[in-house]
Enzyme design. Structure first.
Site, PDB file in Angstrom:
ATOM      1  CB  SER A 102     -12.050  -0.775   3.105  1.00  0.00           C
ATOM      2  OG  SER A 102     -10.698  -1.560   3.030  1.00  0.00           O
ATOM      3  CE  LYS A 135      -7.900   4.111   4.504  1.00  0.00           C
ATOM      4  NZ  LYS A 135      -9.298   4.830   4.086  1.00  0.00           N
ATOM      5  NE  ARG A 156      -3.908   1.981   2.616  1.00  0.00           N
ATOM      6  CZ  ARG A 156      -3.647   3.425   2.987  1.00  0.00           C
ATOM      7  NH1 ARG A 156      -2.203   3.400   3.441  1.00  0.00           N
ATOM      8  NH2 ARG A 156      -4.504   4.189   2.912  1.00  0.00           N
TER       9      ARG A 156
END
Ligand code: 3NM
Length: 213
Positions: A115, A145, A44
Site C-alpha cells: 500500500s 479503515k 483482512r
C-alpha cells in the site's frame, strides 16, 4: 502463484468486522463474490471486532477452501505466518515497520502487494524489486479503515501513476457510482470492501466495478 495484473481487476477485500461480525454472512458474500467473477480476494481480519487467534485461522482455512474452489487467488493482509498457515497465494502489507525488501525475501514466491499513499511514501519504500503491485489510496473517503489517511482523489491517483511503472489497484471509497472515473486513470483495477460486502446484488455490483454495466 505467478502474478498477473488482470488479477487486480475486481479485488475484493474483507473480514467479519466489515459485516457486523456475522461469520455466516461473510462466508455467503465471499462465496457469491467468487461465483460472480472477483479476480482476487484479500483476507483482512483486522480492526474493531475482528476475530483473533484460532478463530481467525479457522475462518482463514474456510476462505482458502472457497477461493480455491473458484480459482480465485487469495492474499492475506499483513501476516506472513497466517498466509503460510492457510497456504495463501500472496501477502499484502502497508507502510509497516518491516521494510518491504524484508517481506519480499521472506515471502518466497508468494505474490507481494504494497500500500502506498503518495509519491513520498513510494520513494521512502526504496527498492521495489519483487513487489508485484501497488495499492494506491484512499481515493475517496472510506468508513472501512479506522486509520485511513486523507483521500488523494483522482489527481493523487494520476500523480501516483506517473511515479511508478508497477501495476496499480485503486482503493478506498470506490463504489458503483464513482468507479467509472477511477477506471479512466490507467489502473489495473479497483479494490473494494463495502461495495461488495454490503451488496444485495453482487453479480451486478461486480459488473459495475469492471466498467461493464
Ligand atoms: N486500505 P471501502 S482504504 C483496506 O487507503 C483499505 O490503503 C485503504 O474499503 C488504503 O472499499 C481501505 O469500503 C478500505 O472504502 C477500503
Amino acid at each position: 502463484m505467478k502474478f498477473n495484473p488482470d488479477m487486480l481487476r475486481v479485488y475484493f477485500i474483507g473480514g467479519t468486522q466489515n459485516i457486523g461480525g456475522d461469520k455466516a454472512k461473510f462466508i455467503e458474500q465471499l462465496t457469491t463474490a467468487c461465483q460472480s467473477g472477483i479476480t482476487m480476494f484479500q483476507y483482512r481480519e483486522k480492526g474493531k471486532g475482528a476475530l483473533v487467534g484460532q478463530e481467525r485461522l479457522e475462518l482463514g482455512q474456510t476462505v482458502r477452501d472457497i477461493t480455491k474452489q473458484y480459482g480465485v487467488p487469495l492474499i492475506v493482509d499483513d501476516d506472513l505466518a497466517l498466509a503460510r498457515a492457510i497456504d495463501a497465494d500472496g501477502i499484502h502489507v502497508g507502510q509497516s515497520d518491516t521494510p518491504i525488501q524484508e517481506i519480499v525475501k521472506q515471502a518466497d514466491g508468494m505474490i507481494v502487494g504494497l500500500s502506498v499513499h503518495d509519491p513520498n511514501e513510494l520513494m521512502n519504500s526504496g527498492d521495489l524489486t519483487g513487489v508485484d503491485y501497488i495499492g494506491v489510496g484512499p481515493i475517496y473517503a472510506t468508513n472501512s479503515k479506522d486509520d485511513a489517511k486523507q483521500p488523494i482523489g483522482l489527481d493523487g491517483l494520476f500523480t501516483m501513476n506517473q511515479a511508478t511503472l508497477k501495476p496499480i489497484v485503486a482503493i478506498g471509497g470506490i463504489h458503483e457510482d464513482n468507479v467509472d472515473a477511477v477506471l479512466k486513470h490507467s489502473v489495473s483495477g479497483v479494490a473494494v470492501i463495502s461495495d461488495i460486502m454490503q451488496s444485495k446484488n453482487i453479480p451486478l455490483t461486480i459488473k459495475h466495478l469492471k466498467g461493464e454495466a
